[in-house]
Design a protein around this motif. Structure first.
Motif, PDB file in Angstrom:
ATOM      1  N   ARG A  49      -5.984   1.224   7.363  1.00  0.00           N
ATOM      2  CA  ARG A  49      -4.615   0.791   7.129  1.00  0.00           C
ATOM      3  C   ARG A  49      -3.726   1.961   6.717  1.00  0.00           C
ATOM      4  O   ARG A  49      -3.538   2.875   7.484  1.00  0.00           O
ATOM      5  CB  ARG A  49      -4.579  -0.329   6.089  1.00  0.00           C
ATOM      6  N   PHE A  50      -3.265   1.951   5.419  1.00  0.00           N
ATOM      7  CA  PHE A  50      -2.292   2.952   5.000  1.00  0.00           C
ATOM      8  C   PHE A  50      -2.793   3.699   3.761  1.00  0.00           C
ATOM      9  O   PHE A  50      -3.634   3.209   3.023  1.00  0.00           O
ATOM     10  CB  PHE A  50      -0.946   2.283   4.740  1.00  0.00           C
ATOM     11  N   ASN A  51      -2.228   4.871   3.552  1.00  0.00           N
ATOM     12  CA  ASN A  51      -2.699   5.762   2.490  1.00  0.00           C
ATOM     13  C   ASN A  51      -2.192   5.278   1.132  1.00  0.00           C
ATOM     14  O   ASN A  51      -1.120   5.658   0.686  1.00  0.00           O
ATOM     15  CB  ASN A  51      -2.236   7.193   2.774  1.00  0.00           C
ATOM     16  N   LYS A  76      -2.901   2.483  -9.815  1.00  0.00           N
ATOM     17  CA  LYS A  76      -1.720   3.128 -10.399  1.00  0.00           C
ATOM     18  C   LYS A  76      -0.473   2.787  -9.594  1.00  0.00           C
ATOM     19  O   LYS A  76       0.592   2.507 -10.148  1.00  0.00           O
ATOM     20  CB  LYS A  76      -1.908   4.647 -10.444  1.00  0.00           C
ATOM     21  N   ASN A  77      -0.621   2.803  -8.250  1.00  0.00           N
ATOM     22  CA  ASN A  77       0.530   2.467  -7.412  1.00  0.00           C
ATOM     23  C   ASN A  77       0.881   0.987  -7.501  1.00  0.00           C
ATOM     24  O   ASN A  77       2.058   0.621  -7.480  1.00  0.00           O
ATOM     25  CB  ASN A  77       0.258   2.864  -5.960  1.00  0.00           C
ATOM     26  N   GLN A 134       0.801  -1.221   0.000  1.00  0.00           N
ATOM     27  CA  GLN A 134       0.000   0.000   0.000  1.00  0.00           C
ATOM     28  C   GLN A 134       0.839   1.278   0.000  1.00  0.00           C
ATOM     29  O   GLN A 134       0.369   2.314  -0.466  1.00  0.00           O
ATOM     30  CB  GLN A 134      -0.929   0.008   1.213  1.00  0.00           C
ATOM     31  N   ALA A 135       2.057   1.224   0.536  1.00  0.00           N
ATOM     32  CA  ALA A 135       2.863   2.448   0.654  1.00  0.00           C
ATOM     33  C   ALA A 135       4.202   2.350  -0.053  1.00  0.00           C
ATOM     34  O   ALA A 135       4.957   3.327  -0.074  1.00  0.00           O
ATOM     35  CB  ALA A 135       3.082   2.776   2.137  1.00  0.00           C
ATOM     36  N   GLY A 136       4.513   1.190  -0.643  1.00  0.00           N
ATOM     37  CA  GLY A 136       5.820   1.003  -1.260  1.00  0.00           C
ATOM     38  C   GLY A 136       6.108   1.955  -2.391  1.00  0.00           C
ATOM     39  O   GLY A 136       7.269   2.287  -2.658  1.00  0.00           O
TER      40      GLY A 136
END
Length: 857
Positions: free
Chosen positions: A486-488, A579-580, A415-417
């Motif tokens: 969780r995470f952004n 996209k991420n 999620q944040a990588g």
């Protein structure tokens, strides 16, 4: 204050574990009872000079191999809570030392024939003793006598009764042993008394702690995965159990009525009165008893934070790795900011367990502990033990599984990588993992304070603000740590969002909810008066600040309250999330490699996490289709409780599904990865995702709901099921418009479409295996009296005609075979015989259309 009588079991718990509560029934016994009368012996004949004695809630005496309880007369009729926990469990069990077995409310009473009765509470309904209806409550709510003890002796000095508890403690009974469900989970049968014993009994001023070793015979299951190693080796399983008998307060804490607009766990009871025209269901929240110290009352009255008489203290299990303890303590102490808004300072404290204090036990129900489990499970949980009469939280044992760090690692990498370079390796730096642990600790502590999940909290953040670094620094990406936010995952690399904007923290909602639940009021206001004040407070506060909205656990059809989602628009948030994912997939081989000698297990695990994340984005969008906004309100609030999701939002969700599901997500089929972790079966996995989406889209539940919404909300432009099915049809069958080849993925999509449409039309003939049959059965009930089946039939007839017309002009061989197969499926299912029995392709240089014997083409 009026006294109340409390009767039979009617407890409603908005929590994972429920207590039971009640008052004593009549102790009068008519003549002619069948109890054998036994005479009490002189005190010193039972409790001899050789007795090993200790004083506490009940005085405990050990005489040779017998344990005696000395119960003072003042303790009779007093409610006590018995909390049972495992101390040690067998290898291979999924239950660990420190976890709860169960809890029950008991009391002792004087019975006939020189007996002491032990009763277990089975209630809850109440009535004022001043009302005539109290007799009806009492007469229909007798509590069971679990055990009758002979009074062995009477201590005349303190008017106490001596009973022998040895055999009772060593027996198989519902108070101190495993539950039937737990025995079934362990494959246990009978208790082996000769291999079971009392290890120790310790007594303290308000509690008595019993530690036992219990051995059971175990059966061997045909399912080898359910057999414990101990059972295989010996046919026996041994567990160690701690039973805490805790005296409940003589005067229960004042209740606080539950409000569905504020997310607290709660219990309830029926209340009866002579002046009622119907029984009332009174529901009250679970919360700790926080009261200002006597010396701080003046401060509190001036509006200054006061120290509580008894703060909430959580100890960290000494089995916890030392480097993680500070982060866990931080996660506990983070809640202090919320309690300050409720008028208390130093209200909650995290501490390390005092390992040198022999008077303290980790299983003791007087102490709240974060227990650390050496387990491969990826989990943590935060329960609470409640006084069932009032909702007062007495203690909690948070469960923390060692392998939750593995879950946190994979979440954060996926999620944040794309944004945080620290997330791009298999072993995080201690500070990063520590902060992840801190966030989970805060979440679980929130549960122990009485707070439920608030899956709607993340909806309070506009999607565009999830990319605004300054906004995130101030407010965070969700308004509550009790959400599964969780995470952004929306933040993009170019947004320069710091870790403060990526991780959850205690937010606006959390502080307000604690203030609502724990603030005290000046004067001696009744529970009802407080309810009116708190209700108006909720109305005004939520109207002024939408970030205070409580969305519940996400178990209804409201797309605003979903697990693992972010922002106020799941479609846009999912777009940024994908996209991420597209950015990180090509990097996974490098990120998951630690040494050249490693295999590809890490790569496979993280790639699977990517697939799960992708699925979440799809499911978040799907919930908008046929969705219904549900906003709990009181009569004093404006607006409706139920509103349909706007039609345009539903159509956007369908377009999102078309883009990312109906067309093969080839970016996930990264050859360099798939060729290293398995034969290219992930293509099959993606087909399963697509098939699951199709089943959800065309499910009887969704379409019936859409029909209902369209019928009720005619003042708004509805998204009717017939329009929706028509638009899904256009997206799925685009190739028919141009006689274009259909690739393998789209062929699977079209097969899934036909199978689900046939099941909608005729649920009694499901098109697949057990799961499809189950879904069909559910669909049958939901569509029985709706137009959904008719819509399905109309769609199938039209599709059959289109397939018949397209097949002769289809040049791609596999596409032609595929379309013929589907045509035959539909023809067989709807019983049509007016079309050709066989259709030839122009590639065969034969007639494309044949006339049947009825003259139909």
């Amino acid at each position: 204050m009026k006294k109340h009588l409390i009767g039979f079991l009617g407890l409603l718990c908005l929590t994972s574990s429920c207590g039971v509560l009640g008052k004593k029934g009549s102790t009068g016994v008519t003549s002619g009872n069948t109890y054998t009368h036994t005479e009490a012996k002189p005190y010193d004949k039972i409790i001899s000079k050789e007795a090993v004695s200790s004083k506490g809630l009940v005085d405990v005496h050990l005489v040779e191999d017998k344990y005696y309880f000395e119960i003072p007369d003042s303790l009779l009729q007093r409610e006590m809570l018995v909390v049972s926990r495992f101390i040690k469990t067998p290898a291979g069990a999924t239950t660990y030392g420190g976890e709860e077995i169960g809890e029950k409310t008991i009391w002792f009473e004087k019975g006939p024939s020189n007996k002491i009765f032990l009763r277990i509470q089975t209630l809850v309904s109440v009535a004022s003793e001043e009302d005539a209806i109290s007799r009806a409550v009492t007469s229909s709510n007798t509590t069971p006598i679990l055990e009758a003890f002979d009074i062995k002796a009477i201590n005349e000095k303190n008017n106490a009764y001596v009973i022998d508890v040895t055999d009772f403690i060593n027996s198989e009974n519902p108070l101190l042993s495993l539950t039937e469900k737990q025995k079934k989970n362990f494959n246990l049968t009978t208790l082996e008394k000769d291999k079971s014993f009392i290890r120790a009994i310790n007594t303290y001023p308000i509690n008595t702690e019993i530690k036992t070793v219990k051995t059971y015979k175990a059966r061997i299951s045909e399912d080898k995965n359910k057999n414990l190693p101990a059972a295989i080796l010996s046919g026996m399983v041994t567990v160690e159990i701690n039973n805490s008998i805790v005296l409940l307060p003589k005067i229960p804490m004042k209740k606080r009525y539950y409000d569905p607009r504020v997310g607290y766990f709660a219990s309830s009871y029926w209340e009866y009165g002579d002046d009622q025209q119907r029984a009332d269901r009174n529901t009250y929240i679970h919360r700790w008893r926080l009261e200002p110290k006597e010396e701080d009352i003046a401060k509190w009255e001036r509006g200054e934070p006061a120290e509580p008489k008894k703060p909430i203290v959580f100890y960290i299990d000494p089995a916890t790795p030392a480097k993680w303890r500070p982060y866990l303590i931080q996660g506990i102490n983070d809640w202090q900011q919320a309690f300050e808004q409720a008028g208390f300072k130093n209200a909650i404290i995290g501490k390390e367990w005092p390992v040198d204090n022999d008077s303290m036990s980790l299983e003791d129900a007087r102490f709240s502990v974060l227990r650390y489990f050496a387990s491969p499970a990826k989990n943590a949980y935060g329960p609470n033990i409640v006084d069932p009469r009032s909702g007062e939280i007495l203690e909690s044992h948070i469960g923390w599984y060692h392998n939750v760090m593995n879950l946190l690692h994979n979440w954060y990498m996926v999620q944040a990588g794309a944004v945080d370079p620290r997330a791009r390796k298999m072993e995080f730096e201690e500070e990063l993992m520590g902060q992840l642990i801190r966030f989970v600790a805060s979440h679980e502590v929130g549960h122990t304070l009485g707070l439920r999940h608030n899956m709607g909290a993340s909806y309070a953040t506009p999607v565009e603000k999830l990319r605004d670094s300054a906004w995130l620094e101030k407010r965070g990406h969700t308004s509550s740590i009790m959400d599964y936010a969780r995470f952004n995952y929306v933040a993009q690399p170019e947004d320069s969002v710091s870790v403060n904007g990526l991780m959850p923290r205690i937010g606006d909602y959390d502080k307000w909810a604690i203030r609502w639940g724990y603030s005290l009021f000046e004067g001696h206001k009744s529970v009802g008066e407080e309810k009116e004040i708190l209700s108006k407070w909720a109305t005004d506060s939520i109207a002024a600040n939408p970030r205070l909205w409580f969305g519940g656990e996400g178990r209804n059809f409201d797309p605003r309250a979903q697990s693992e989602d972010l922002g106020n628009n799941a479609i846009i948030a999912g777009f940024y999330g994908i996209k991420n994912l597209q950015r990180i997939v090509p990097q996974l081989i490098q990120w998951t490699s630690k040494n050249e000698s490693d295999d590809y297990d890490n790569l496979e695990e993280v790639y699977d996490a990517v697939l799960r994340q992708y699925n979440k984005y799809i499911s978040h969008a799907l919930k908008n289709i046929g969705g219904l906004y549900v906003t709990p309100k009181t009569v004093g609030d404006e607006g409706d409780v139920y509103r349909p999701v706007p039609k345009e939002m539903q159509k956007e969700a369908l377009a999102f599904v078309d883009t990312y599901v109906f067309h093969e997500p080839s970016w996930l089929l990264y050859g360099d990865i798939l060729n290293k972790i398995e034969a290219p079966l992930s293509k099959k996995d993606l087909s399963q995702t697509m098939e699951g989406v199709m089943t959800t889209l065309l499910g009887g539940s969704r379409l019936s709901r859409m029909e209902f919404i369209a019928d009720r909300y005619q003042y708004e432009e509805p998204y009717t099921p017939e329009e929706f099915v028509e638009e899904v049809d256009k997206l799925v069958w685009k190739e028919l418009d141009f006689n274009a080849p259909v690739n393998a993925y789209r062929r699977s999509l079209q097969k899934a479409y036909v199978a689900n449409m046939l099941t909608l039309y005729n649920p009694k003939k499901p098109q697949g295996g057990f799961i499809d049959a189950l879904l069909a059965k559910l669909s049958e009930g939901r569509t029985l009296h709706t137009d959904v089946r008719a819509i399905a039939l109309d769609n199938l007839i039209t599709l059959e005609s289109r397939l018949r017309a397209s097949i002769p002009f289809t040049r791609d061989t596999m596409t032609r075979i595929h379309l013929q197969f589907l045509y035959k499926q539909i023809e067989d299912a709807i019983g049509e015989d007016k079309f050709p029995k066989k259709i030839y392709s122009p590639l065969d240089n034969k007639m494309s259309i044949q006339q049947d014997d009825k003259g139909n083409f």
